[in-house]
Design a protein around this motif. Sequence first.
Motif, PDB file in Angstrom:
ATOM      1  N   TYR A  43       0.110   0.183  -7.922  1.00  0.00           N
ATOM      2  CA  TYR A  43      -1.341   0.315  -8.031  1.00  0.00           C
ATOM      3  C   TYR A  43      -2.071  -0.102  -6.761  1.00  0.00           C
ATOM      4  O   TYR A  43      -3.040   0.528  -6.357  1.00  0.00           O
ATOM      5  N   HIS A  44      -1.621  -1.167  -6.126  1.00  0.00           N
ATOM      6  CA  HIS A  44      -2.326  -1.615  -4.920  1.00  0.00           C
ATOM      7  C   HIS A  44      -2.162  -0.613  -3.771  1.00  0.00           C
ATOM      8  O   HIS A  44      -3.064  -0.463  -2.951  1.00  0.00           O
ATOM      9  N   ILE A  45      -1.070   0.106  -3.742  1.00  0.00           N
ATOM     10  CA  ILE A  45      -0.886   1.158  -2.726  1.00  0.00           C
ATOM     11  C   ILE A  45      -1.790   2.344  -3.045  1.00  0.00           C
ATOM     12  O   ILE A  45      -2.386   2.944  -2.141  1.00  0.00           O
ATOM     13  N   ILE A  46      -1.898   2.695  -4.311  1.00  0.00           N
ATOM     14  CA  ILE A  46      -2.805   3.779  -4.718  1.00  0.00           C
ATOM     15  C   ILE A  46      -4.231   3.443  -4.297  1.00  0.00           C
ATOM     16  O   ILE A  46      -4.924   4.272  -3.698  1.00  0.00           O
ATOM     17  N   LEU A  47      -4.654   2.222  -4.587  1.00  0.00           N
ATOM     18  CA  LEU A  47      -6.008   1.803  -4.216  1.00  0.00           C
ATOM     19  C   LEU A  47      -6.187   1.818  -2.702  1.00  0.00           C
ATOM     20  O   LEU A  47      -7.207   2.278  -2.194  1.00  0.00           O
ATOM     21  N   ALA A  48      -5.189   1.357  -1.974  1.00  0.00           N
ATOM     22  CA  ALA A  48      -5.268   1.349  -0.504  1.00  0.00           C
ATOM     23  C   ALA A  48      -5.380   2.773   0.037  1.00  0.00           C
ATOM     24  O   ALA A  48      -6.168   3.027   0.967  1.00  0.00           O
ATOM     25  N   ARG A  49      -4.635   3.702  -0.528  1.00  0.00           N
ATOM     26  CA  ARG A  49      -4.701   5.091  -0.063  1.00  0.00           C
ATOM     27  C   ARG A  49      -6.066   5.703  -0.331  1.00  0.00           C
ATOM     28  O   ARG A  49      -6.627   6.404   0.516  1.00  0.00           O
ATOM     29  N   ILE A  50      -6.614   5.440  -1.504  1.00  0.00           N
ATOM     30  CA  ILE A  50      -7.939   5.967  -1.831  1.00  0.00           C
ATOM     31  C   ILE A  50      -9.000   5.359  -0.915  1.00  0.00           C
ATOM     32  O   ILE A  50      -9.827   6.072  -0.343  1.00  0.00           O
ATOM     33  N   CYS A  51      -8.969   4.050  -0.768  1.00  0.00           N
ATOM     34  CA  CYS A  51      -9.951   3.378   0.099  1.00  0.00           C
ATOM     35  C   CYS A  51      -9.774   3.794   1.552  1.00  0.00           C
ATOM     36  O   CYS A  51     -10.760   3.997   2.276  1.00  0.00           O
ATOM     37  N   GLY A  52      -8.532   3.946   1.986  1.00  0.00           N
ATOM     38  CA  GLY A  52      -8.276   4.395   3.353  1.00  0.00           C
ATOM     39  C   GLY A  52      -8.843   5.780   3.596  1.00  0.00           C
ATOM     40  O   GLY A  52      -9.448   6.040   4.644  1.00  0.00           O
ATOM     41  N   ALA A  53      -8.651   6.669   2.639  1.00  0.00           N
ATOM     42  CA  ALA A  53      -9.211   8.017   2.771  1.00  0.00           C
ATOM     43  C   ALA A  53     -10.733   7.950   2.878  1.00  0.00           C
ATOM     44  O   ALA A  53     -11.332   8.632   3.712  1.00  0.00           O
ATOM     45  N   LEU A  54     -11.359   7.111   2.059  1.00  0.00           N
ATOM     46  CA  LEU A  54     -12.819   6.995   2.093  1.00  0.00           C
ATOM     47  C   LEU A  54     -13.316   6.470   3.434  1.00  0.00           C
ATOM     48  O   LEU A  54     -14.294   6.975   3.983  1.00  0.00           O
ATOM     49  N   VAL A  55     -12.649   5.460   3.961  1.00  0.00           N
ATOM     50  CA  VAL A  55     -13.062   4.892   5.250  1.00  0.00           C
ATOM     51  C   VAL A  55     -12.918   5.935   6.359  1.00  0.00           C
ATOM     52  O   VAL A  55     -13.829   6.135   7.166  1.00  0.00           O
ATOM     53  N   LEU A  56     -11.777   6.606   6.394  1.00  0.00           N
ATOM     54  CA  LEU A  56     -11.545   7.594   7.445  1.00  0.00           C
ATOM     55  C   LEU A  56     -12.504   8.774   7.340  1.00  0.00           C
ATOM     56  O   LEU A  56     -13.094   9.208   8.327  1.00  0.00           O
TER      57      LEU A  56
END
Length: 162
Positions: free
Chosen positions: A20-33
């Motif tokens: 779950y923490h990787i899923i959240l990191a990927r989503i947040c990373g996409a948003l930041v980028l």
Amino acid sequence: MEKILADIAADMLPDTAIPYHIILARICGALVLVALIGIDRESRSRPAGLRTHLLVGLAAAVFGILAGEITKAPLYQIEQVRIDPLRIVEAVTAGVAFLAAGLIVFGKGQVHGLTTGAGMWLAASIGLSTGYGFWIIGFFATAIGAIVLRLLYRVERWLQWK
């Protein structure tokens, strides 16, 4: 009663191949980028600005994550089900192309909206990159996209003065 609640909780939070923490990191990373691309469009008062780009990138990241999860889910590991994660990429590309095409306007001998439409495609590719876990591709695409949007905009303006 406790068993029923445990079953409901397990159904709501199923085991995933990606933590779950990787899923959240990927989503947040996409948003930041993607925000870095959307901010440029927003600062130029384009029809598809920050929020639109964020939603496109978020959706693409979620599709990428879902594609990865589906390919590993035990439910789909039967012989009758054939999974091709590239279909997700094709579907996202086609969907964003439809949205981007709606932004392109031809009027008074000029075309408007091409860069914004291309920015939405870029946002989708960044979202898919991070959704699938290919962070470095997302970072490179963001950096190069930001350079193209910012630096080349200035070069275009300078050339018009000559």
